[in-house]
Design a protein around this motif. Structure first.
Motif, PDB file in Angstrom:
ATOM      1  N   HIS A 169      -8.586   3.249  -1.175  1.00 28.01           N
ATOM      2  CA  HIS A 169      -8.269   4.654  -0.889  1.00 28.01           C
ATOM      3  C   HIS A 169      -9.458   5.573  -1.220  1.00 28.01           C
ATOM      4  O   HIS A 169      -9.530   6.700  -0.707  1.00 28.01           O
ATOM      5  N   VAL A 191      -0.873   3.383  -5.070  1.00 25.63           N
ATOM      6  CA  VAL A 191      -2.216   3.964  -5.008  1.00 25.63           C
ATOM      7  C   VAL A 191      -2.382   4.961  -6.152  1.00 25.63           C
ATOM      8  O   VAL A 191      -3.409   5.000  -6.829  1.00 25.63           O
ATOM      9  N   ARG A 213      -5.857  -1.444  -4.457  1.00 24.95           N
ATOM     10  CA  ARG A 213      -5.304  -0.467  -3.504  1.00 24.95           C
ATOM     11  C   ARG A 213      -6.038   0.864  -3.626  1.00 24.95           C
ATOM     12  O   ARG A 213      -6.361   1.506  -2.640  1.00 24.95           O
ATOM     13  N   ALA A 217       0.830  -1.206   0.000  1.00 23.48           N
ATOM     14  CA  ALA A 217       0.000   0.000   0.000  1.00 23.48           C
ATOM     15  C   ALA A 217       0.865   1.257   0.000  1.00 23.48           C
ATOM     16  O   ALA A 217       0.669   2.160   0.804  1.00 23.48           O
TER      17      ALA A 217
END
Ligand code: HEC
Length: 201
Positions: free
Chosen positions: A153, A70, A149, A65
């Motif tokens: 988010h 991201v 990921r 992560a």
């Protein structure tokens, strides 16, 4: 029970099912604008859950992560997914609203509670009978894990990130023409000749 009687009962049940289906269609049409009932949604999610192999569901995300992962997932999402799901994951786009079933708001618990492996499987394989396409390139695609990921988010997406996504959404021919015009204007070129408006005979 005689065989003839069984067949008769079977035919009656079939007839009743056909009549119910016909009634549904007459009342609601086959429009994709409708919203599925809660029962339809629950059934569909259960069937999908069962269709995803247990070992695929429990796969851990091999992509860490890190902010870079991201971000890459975000730009990929802006390019390939936002047309239906919107940059913020709400699904509030003209495409998304015209689909049946509609894309769910990816920020909500219904999606966020799916496992990483399940999200990955859905991205790679798509969802049958819906507008959700399969994006697999037939390998353990790290791009799809980055998308997972990014989906995690989404609930914390910042306005700055959203603006960056908007700049990376695919452009239509009309967008490009407009940009070209602005560019010409800024360069001080004379306004585009209106040849298309005047027909010379
Ligand atoms: C053509 C429209 C379309 C595009 C493009 C699209 N999706 Fe979807 N997506 C859908 C629809 C419709 C559903 C709902 C399917 C259902 O009801 O099971 C969905 C469902 C999903 C789900 C499951 C959410 C849940 O809670 O059930 C995920 C995750 C997802 N999409 C991710 C993506 C990603 C990532 C991309 C880009 C790589 C993408 N989608 C591109 C239409 C689209």
């Amino acid at each position: 029970m005689t065989r003839a009687r069984l067949i008769l009962i079977f035919l009656l049940v079939l007839l009743a099912a056909a009549a119910w289906t016909a009634r549904q269609i007459l009342h609601h049409g086959l429009s994709a604008r409708a919203t599925p009932t809660r029962l339809e949604t629950a059934l569909a999610r259960n069937v999908r859950h069962l269709a995803i192999p247990a070992n695929a569901r429990s796969l851990p995300n091999p992509v860490l992560a890190a902010p870079q992962a991201v971000r890459e997932g975000m730009l990929h999402f802006a390019d390939h997914c936002a047309a239906c799901h919107a940059n913020d994951g709400s699904g509030d786009t003209p495409y998304g609203q015209g689909l049946f079933p509609k894309p769910p708001d990816l920020r909500r618990p219904a999606t966020q509670n799916l496992s990483d492996g399940e999200l990955f499987w859905i991205i790679e394989n798509g969802v049958r009978f819906t507008g959700m396409p399969a994006f697999s390139d037939h390998g353990q695609s790290p791009d799809s894990w980055k998308l997972v990921r990014f989906i995690r988010h989404l609930p914390q997406l910042t306005p700055a990130e959203r603006a960056e996504m908007a700049r990376n959404n695919p452009k239509t021919a009309a967008d490009r023409a407009e940009e070209q015009e602005e560019e010409n204007f800024l360069k001080g070129a004379s306004p585009a000749p209106e040849t298309e408006m005047h027909h010379h005979h």
